[in-house]
Design an enzyme around this catalytic site. Structure first.
Site, PDB file in Angstrom:
ATOM      1  CD  GLN A  76      -2.992  -1.358   1.995  1.00 18.32           C
ATOM      2  OE1 GLN A  76      -3.532  -0.359   2.158  1.00 18.32           O
ATOM      3  NE2 GLN A  76      -2.989  -2.368   2.758  1.00 18.32           N
ATOM      4  CB  ILE A 152       9.271  -6.115   2.595  1.00 19.28           C
ATOM      5  CG1 ILE A 152      10.419  -6.206   3.472  1.00 19.28           C
ATOM      6  CG2 ILE A 152       9.620  -7.259   1.120  1.00 19.28           C
ATOM      7  CD1 ILE A 152      10.674  -7.475   3.925  1.00 19.28           C
ATOM      8  CB  ALA A 166      12.182   1.239   2.769  1.00 16.49           C
ATOM      9  CB  CYS A 182       1.675  -0.568   5.433  1.00 11.86           C
ATOM     10  SG  CYS A 182       3.337  -0.520   4.967  1.00 11.86           S
TER      11      CYS A 182
END
EC number: 2.3.1.181
Length: 235
Positions: A76, A152, A166, A182
């Site tokens: 997301q 991820i 990240a 997310c």
């Protein structure tokens, strides 16, 4: 099975997001065509938001007016910016690897998670996988709340992976306020710095490389990419 090194590229300055996406797209095609080796790319981006394929527009607020990019990776909304170690992972999943089978994206992502967990363990940070939640999580020692420390998001093209991870080293956590990270409103975001770990990118990278060899077996070979694939290091 012959174990060959994985090519490691490191960018010393921030790389614009469109530049990185185009480079990866071209490089993944070369891997598919058998013209390039598998590759990790360590870099940083300027502040921006990206939307994965599951992102909801209602989860974007963006009071900072950061650039916004819609991507083809999974997941997301997330934030990228200075203070984060971005790791783009270009691996050929058509072939078997020493620690996970071919054509198995789930096993591959589990190995990526294990890699970051092992890396953070070297700094006495206990990161965990959580069922139903992508990324890696830690428990805040003060509030006892679970917070995300690494995101991820992987894309496969012809079974070649791109996009990646990240890891929050010391980004401006307030910059996450422009999104619902997310899609999870009830959880926070943290960083190594917020957890009391003050370290350099060079140290992080060294530990990442050591942990990679433990989890994936492959060694990493740092070298400049071929001239036709060179990213402007001064971007």
């Amino acid at each position: 099975m012959a174990i060959t090194p994985i090519f490691l590229q490191k960018s010393k300055k921030v790389v614009p997001y469109p530049t990185a996406i185009q480079w990866m797209k071209n490089y993944v095609q070369k891997i598919f065509d058998g013209k390039a080796a598998e590759c990790l790319w360590f870099l940083e981006h300027p502040p921006l938001y990206t939307a994965g394929t599951s992102a909801k527009e209602s989860d974007l607020f963006n009071p900072q007016n950061f650039p916004v990019f819609h991507t083809n990776r999974g997941g997301q909304w997330t934030y990228h910016g200075p203070g984060m170690r971005i790791i783009y992972v270009m691996m050929d999943l058509r072939k078997p690897h020493p620690t996970f089978p071919d054509h198995d994206i789930r096993a591959f992502i589990h190995k990526l998670e294990d890699w970051i967990i092992l890396t953070l363990q070297q700094f006495n940070i206990a990161a965990e996988k959580k069922e139903g939640r992508v990324g890696l999580w830690v428990t805040d020692p003060v509030t006892k709340k679970e917070k995300k420390i690494a995101a991820i998001g992987i894309k496969l093209s012809h079974w070649i992976s791109w996009h990646g991870i990240a890891l929050n080293i010391n980004p401006k956590l307030e910059n996450y306020s422009g999104i619902v990270p997310c899609g999870l409103k009830e959880y926070g975001i943290t960083s190594m710095h917020e957890l009391g770990i003050n370290t350099s990118f060079d140290t992080i990278d060294q530990v990442l490389c050591q942990a990679w060899q433990q989890v994936f077996v492959y060694s990493l070979k740092l070298r400049s990419p071929p001239s036709d694939l060179m990213v402007d290091q001064d971007s």
